[in-house]
Design an enzyme around this catalytic site. Sequence first.
Site, PDB file in Angstrom:
ATOM      1  N   GLU A 189     -10.072  -9.086  64.958  1.00 29.83           N
ATOM      2  CA  GLU A 189      -9.020  -8.075  64.835  1.00 29.83           C
ATOM      3  C   GLU A 189      -8.878  -7.587  63.400  1.00 29.83           C
ATOM      4  O   GLU A 189      -8.783  -6.390  63.135  1.00 29.83           O
ATOM      5  CB  GLU A 189      -7.664  -8.627  65.298  1.00 29.83           C
ATOM      6  CG  GLU A 189      -7.624  -9.124  66.722  1.00 29.83           C
ATOM      7  CD  GLU A 189      -7.875 -10.626  66.837  1.00 29.83           C
ATOM      8  OE1 GLU A 189      -8.847 -11.141  66.239  1.00 29.83           O
ATOM      9  OE2 GLU A 189      -7.095 -11.291  67.542  1.00 29.83           O
ATOM     10  N   CYS A 205      -3.276 -12.366  62.946  1.00 26.78           N
ATOM     11  CA  CYS A 205      -3.789 -11.092  63.445  1.00 26.78           C
ATOM     12  C   CYS A 205      -2.651 -10.200  63.934  1.00 26.78           C
ATOM     13  O   CYS A 205      -2.664  -8.991  63.703  1.00 26.78           O
ATOM     14  CB  CYS A 205      -4.815 -11.325  64.548  1.00 26.78           C
ATOM     15  SG  CYS A 205      -6.329 -12.073  63.924  1.00 26.78           S
ATOM     16  N   CYS A 246      -3.764 -14.242  67.308  1.00 25.29           N
ATOM     17  CA  CYS A 246      -2.988 -15.300  66.670  1.00 25.29           C
ATOM     18  C   CYS A 246      -1.891 -14.646  65.817  1.00 25.29           C
ATOM     19  O   CYS A 246      -1.828 -13.415  65.704  1.00 25.29           O
ATOM     20  CB  CYS A 246      -3.893 -16.175  65.807  1.00 25.29           C
ATOM     21  SG  CYS A 246      -4.565 -15.330  64.346  1.00 25.29           S
TER      22      CYS A 246
END
Length: 158
Positions: A63, A94, A91
Site C-alpha cells: 500500500e 498503511c 495494517c
Amino acid sequence: MNRSQVNWMNEDIKWMKLAIENAKKAESVGEIPVGAIIVSNNITLSSSYNTSISQNDPTAHAEVNAIREASKKINNYRILDAKLYVTLEPCAMCYGAIVHSRINEIIYGAFDKKTGVCGSCLSLHQESLFNHRPQIRSGILEDECSRLLKNFFIKKRV
C-alpha cells in the site's frame, strides 16, 4: 444485487486480479505476497507489491509503495478520487498513509486477523477521530488472496 452493485463487483474483481498479479511478483522475489493497485477514473495510477525484505524497510508495504508511486505520478501527496485495491487488509501504518493521502476507498481481499485495522482486529474507518474516512469493501477474491499467503508461509516453514 442491482445493476450498479454488479458493475462495482465486476470492476472490483478486475482490479483485484491485477493486485493479485502483483502479489505473485512479490512472492517470486521472496517477498510476502501482497499486491496493491491505485485506480482513479478507471486508470491505474500505480501498481506495487511488498518490498520490505529486499529493501530492509519495514514501511515498504504494498500500500505504501503504491501511494508513493501514485503521488509521484500525479505530483501531489493527496490522491483524491482514488481507490486502493490490496490483496490483504491494511495494517495501522498503511491505514494512516491511506488517510493522509485522502484515498476514497479501500477494497481488499484477505482479512488479516493479526494486524488488520479495517474490520478484523480494529475498525479504524469507523473511528470519528480521523479527518478522512475511506469507504471499505472487503472479501474481494478472498480465497485466492488468502491462498497466496497461506502457501507462501507453508513453503517458508518447510
